[in-house]
Design a protein around this motif. Structure first.
Motif, PDB file in Angstrom:
ATOM      1  N   MET A 189      56.139  38.087   8.710  1.00  0.00           N
ATOM      2  CA  MET A 189      54.879  39.459   8.750  1.00  0.00           C
ATOM      3  C   MET A 189      53.749  38.476  10.452  1.00  0.00           C
ATOM      4  SD  MET A 189      55.696  41.017   7.405  1.00  0.00           S
ATOM      5  CE  MET A 189      54.693  42.274   7.730  1.00  0.00           C
ATOM      6  N   VAL A 190      53.140  37.838  10.061  1.00  0.00           N
ATOM      7  CA  VAL A 190      52.342  36.986  11.765  1.00  0.00           C
ATOM      8  C   VAL A 190      53.528  37.421  13.131  1.00  0.00           C
ATOM      9  CG1 VAL A 190      51.473  35.155  13.005  1.00  0.00           C
ATOM     10  CG2 VAL A 190      51.279  35.322  10.314  1.00  0.00           C
ATOM     11  N   ALA A 191      54.332  37.273  13.254  1.00  0.00           N
ATOM     12  CA  ALA A 191      55.293  37.286  14.187  1.00  0.00           C
ATOM     13  C   ALA A 191      55.232  38.926  14.147  1.00  0.00           C
ATOM     14  CB  ALA A 191      56.452  36.606  14.210  1.00  0.00           C
TER      15      ALA A 191
ATOM     16  N   SER B 130      47.290  36.993  14.290  1.00  0.00           N
ATOM     17  CA  SER B 130      47.502  35.483  14.391  1.00  0.00           C
ATOM     18  C   SER B 130      47.080  35.326  12.580  1.00  0.00           C
ATOM     19  CB  SER B 130      45.997  35.016  14.661  1.00  0.00           C
ATOM     20  OG  SER B 130      44.855  35.731  14.504  1.00  0.00           O
ATOM     21  N   GLU B 131      47.085  33.587  12.494  1.00  0.00           N
ATOM     22  CA  GLU B 131      47.352  33.705  10.210  1.00  0.00           C
ATOM     23  C   GLU B 131      46.040  34.332  10.288  1.00  0.00           C
ATOM     24  OE1 GLU B 131      49.190  29.525   9.762  1.00  0.00           O
ATOM     25  OE2 GLU B 131      50.793  30.091  10.768  1.00  0.00           O
ATOM     26  N   ASP B 132      45.483  34.139  10.762  1.00  0.00           N
ATOM     27  CA  ASP B 132      43.807  34.327  10.036  1.00  0.00           C
ATOM     28  C   ASP B 132      43.467  35.146  10.207  1.00  0.00           C
ATOM     29  OD1 ASP B 132      43.512  34.195  12.442  1.00  0.00           O
ATOM     30  OD2 ASP B 132      41.492  33.066  12.788  1.00  0.00           O
ATOM     31  N   ASP B 133      44.809  36.508  10.875  1.00  0.00           N
ATOM     32  CA  ASP B 133      44.155  38.169  10.196  1.00  0.00           C
ATOM     33  C   ASP B 133      44.860  39.094   9.264  1.00  0.00           C
ATOM     34  OD1 ASP B 133      43.826  40.243  11.296  1.00  0.00           O
ATOM     35  OD2 ASP B 133      44.600  40.791  13.086  1.00  0.00           O
ATOM     36  N   HIS B 134      43.937  37.604   8.209  1.00  0.00           N
ATOM     37  CA  HIS B 134      44.405  38.965   7.284  1.00  0.00           C
ATOM     38  C   HIS B 134      44.937  40.096   7.331  1.00  0.00           C
ATOM     39  CE1 HIS B 134      42.558  35.031   5.334  1.00  0.00           C
ATOM     40  NE2 HIS B 134      43.949  34.557   6.526  1.00  0.00           N
ATOM     41  N   LEU B 135      43.311  40.980   7.385  1.00  0.00           N
ATOM     42  CA  LEU B 135      43.831  42.769   7.377  1.00  0.00           C
ATOM     43  C   LEU B 135      44.871  42.950   7.555  1.00  0.00           C
ATOM     44  CD1 LEU B 135      42.673  44.705   6.330  1.00  0.00           C
ATOM     45  CD2 LEU B 135      40.573  45.370   7.970  1.00  0.00           C
ATOM     46  N   THR B 136      45.069  42.987   9.450  1.00  0.00           N
ATOM     47  CA  THR B 136      45.995  43.176   9.767  1.00  0.00           C
ATOM     48  C   THR B 136      47.335  43.122   9.316  1.00  0.00           C
ATOM     49  OG1 THR B 136      45.418  43.101  12.063  1.00  0.00           O
ATOM     50  CG2 THR B 136      47.521  43.221  11.767  1.00  0.00           C
ATOM     51  N   ILE B 137      47.763  41.341   8.067  1.00  0.00           N
ATOM     52  CA  ILE B 137      48.699  40.994   7.302  1.00  0.00           C
ATOM     53  C   ILE B 137      48.718  41.654   6.042  1.00  0.00           C
ATOM     54  CG2 ILE B 137      50.050  39.310   6.428  1.00  0.00           C
ATOM     55  CD1 ILE B 137      48.789  37.363   8.435  1.00  0.00           C
TER      56      ILE B 137
ATOM     57  N   LEU C  46      57.040  27.851   3.408  1.00  0.00           N
ATOM     58  CA  LEU C  46      55.318  28.535   3.666  1.00  0.00           C
ATOM     59  C   LEU C  46      54.289  27.411   3.010  1.00  0.00           C
ATOM     60  CD1 LEU C  46      56.765  31.915   3.397  1.00  0.00           C
ATOM     61  CD2 LEU C  46      55.799  30.961   5.909  1.00  0.00           C
ATOM     62  N   PRO C  47      53.224  27.431   3.339  1.00  0.00           N
ATOM     63  CA  PRO C  47      52.305  26.760   2.456  1.00  0.00           C
ATOM     64  C   PRO C  47      52.393  27.550   1.457  1.00  0.00           C
ATOM     65  CG  PRO C  47      51.399  27.026   4.743  1.00  0.00           C
ATOM     66  CD  PRO C  47      52.669  28.126   4.335  1.00  0.00           C
ATOM     67  N   GLY C  48      52.744  26.694   0.215  1.00  0.00           N
ATOM     68  CA  GLY C  48      52.608  27.036  -1.144  1.00  0.00           C
ATOM     69  C   GLY C  48      53.330  27.518  -1.617  1.00  0.00           C
ATOM     70  N   VAL C  49      54.509  27.155  -1.151  1.00  0.00           N
ATOM     71  CA  VAL C  49      56.264  27.773  -2.082  1.00  0.00           C
ATOM     72  C   VAL C  49      56.716  26.489  -1.667  1.00  0.00           C
ATOM     73  CG1 VAL C  49      58.141  28.679  -1.004  1.00  0.00           C
ATOM     74  CG2 VAL C  49      55.994  30.378   0.194  1.00  0.00           C
TER      75      VAL C  49
END
Length: 325
Positions: A1-3, A8-15, A72-75
């Protein structure tokens, strides 16, 4: 989704906005000022399909088929984490399209379709689904969404959500916690706690018998019917993970301390702690074992090689023996 969103990975709202328009249940996250729109059908399941992977990329976002989900982290290193899944609207209605990763986990789609069919003979409620194949021979599993009733969205919550846990905790729960919390929530929603617990036990026993090591906290769910009452959802993500995990894949969650080598007494005694009548649980266990045994002779239809098919048949029989003697 970031790509895909070029963020960026910290743009949680866009994601979140990129995935929030068609989430499970009756919650939607869309940009302020926009009205929710009905999705136009992406394809006709009955028409010839040039490429399922291209279709998946078009509905799931750019580069979606190239993401290594295991990294992916947490998977966790579980088989279900490797399956590509995306919501899609078809001419038949809302569905989930599931594809196996290229060149990994052979016959994963056929595996899940087979054991979903067997589940129905064992008394589980299963969503409508069918296997579709594109012009290149790639198979996909199209599963009808049960959190949709035409254009209406139905509320749905899984065990992680009910217990206030992040998805990364889905392998750190206990089956007894899942049963107790979901049954109690169903009762508060006007349904039957005993019936819900019994259905969850049936799902748990079936997953053990077929060797489904992916029954984690997000694969136990309840939902609100169109009449307003809460109940256990149809079962989903049911497959035998053993051939992909060296025939040594324990249950994702323990059931009163055990994630393997269950016995009939263990299941009956554990279920009794949830105030379930022994006769009812005995009937569930026997129904599941009878249904799996009846289907074991047809497991060759999954398409595994002869050696894997024979070992899978022996595995299913061994699990049935464990719970019937």
């Amino acid at each position: 989704m970031v790509a895909g969103t070029k963020t960026s990975e910290d743009d949680h709202l866009t994601i979140l906005l990129a995935v929030g328009a068609d989430t499970i249940g009756d919650v939607r996250v869309i940009p302020e000022g926009l009205e929710p729109e009905a999705s136009a059908p992406a394809f006709d399941p009955d028409a010839p399909m040039p490429s399922l992977r291209a279709l998946f990329d078009s509905v799931a976002g750019p580069q979606s088929m190239d993401v290594d989900v295991a990294g992916l982290p947490g998977v966790q290193g579980k088989v279900s984490a490797e399956m590509y899944s995306s919501p899609v609207t078809t001419t038949r209605g809302a569905a989930i399209l599931k594809l196996a990763p290229p060149n990994r986990f052979p016959r994963l789609v056929e595996n899940e379709n087979f054991f979903m069919s067997v589940a129905e003979t064992c008394g589980l409620v299963i969503p409508r689904r069918h296997v579709i194949t594109d012009d290149k021979g790639v198979s996909g599993l199209l599963v009808e969404r049960f959190d949709r009733d035409g254009g209406r969205r139905l509320a749905q919550e899984d065990a992680c959500q009910i217990n206030g846990l992040y998805p990364s905790s889905k392998y750190r729960m206990k089956t007894e916690t899942v049963l107790a919390s979901l049954a109690a929530t169903v009762e508060r929603g006007g349904g039957s706690a005993r019936q819900a617990a019994l259905e969850l036990v049936r799902l748990t026993v079936y997953s053990y018998v077929i060797g489904n090591g992916d029954l984690h906290g997000k694969n136990y769910s309840i939902h609100q019917s169109k009449h307003g009452l809460w109940s256990v959802t149809p079962a989903y993500d049911l497959l035998c993970t053993q051939p992909y995990m060296s025939w040594n894949d324990p249950m994702a969650l323990t059931f009163y301390g055990r994630n393997n080598r269950w016995t009939r007494d263990h299941v009956l005694d554990s279920s009794a702690r949830h105030a379930l009548p022994r006769k009812a649980v005995v009937r569930v266990v026997d129904d599941v074992c009878a249904g799996v045994r009846a289907a074991a002779g047809d497991v060759g239809s999954v398409g595994f090689d002869d050696m894997t098919t024979a070992r899978l048949q022996a595995f299913l029989e061994e699990r049935c023996v464990e719970l019937t003697r």
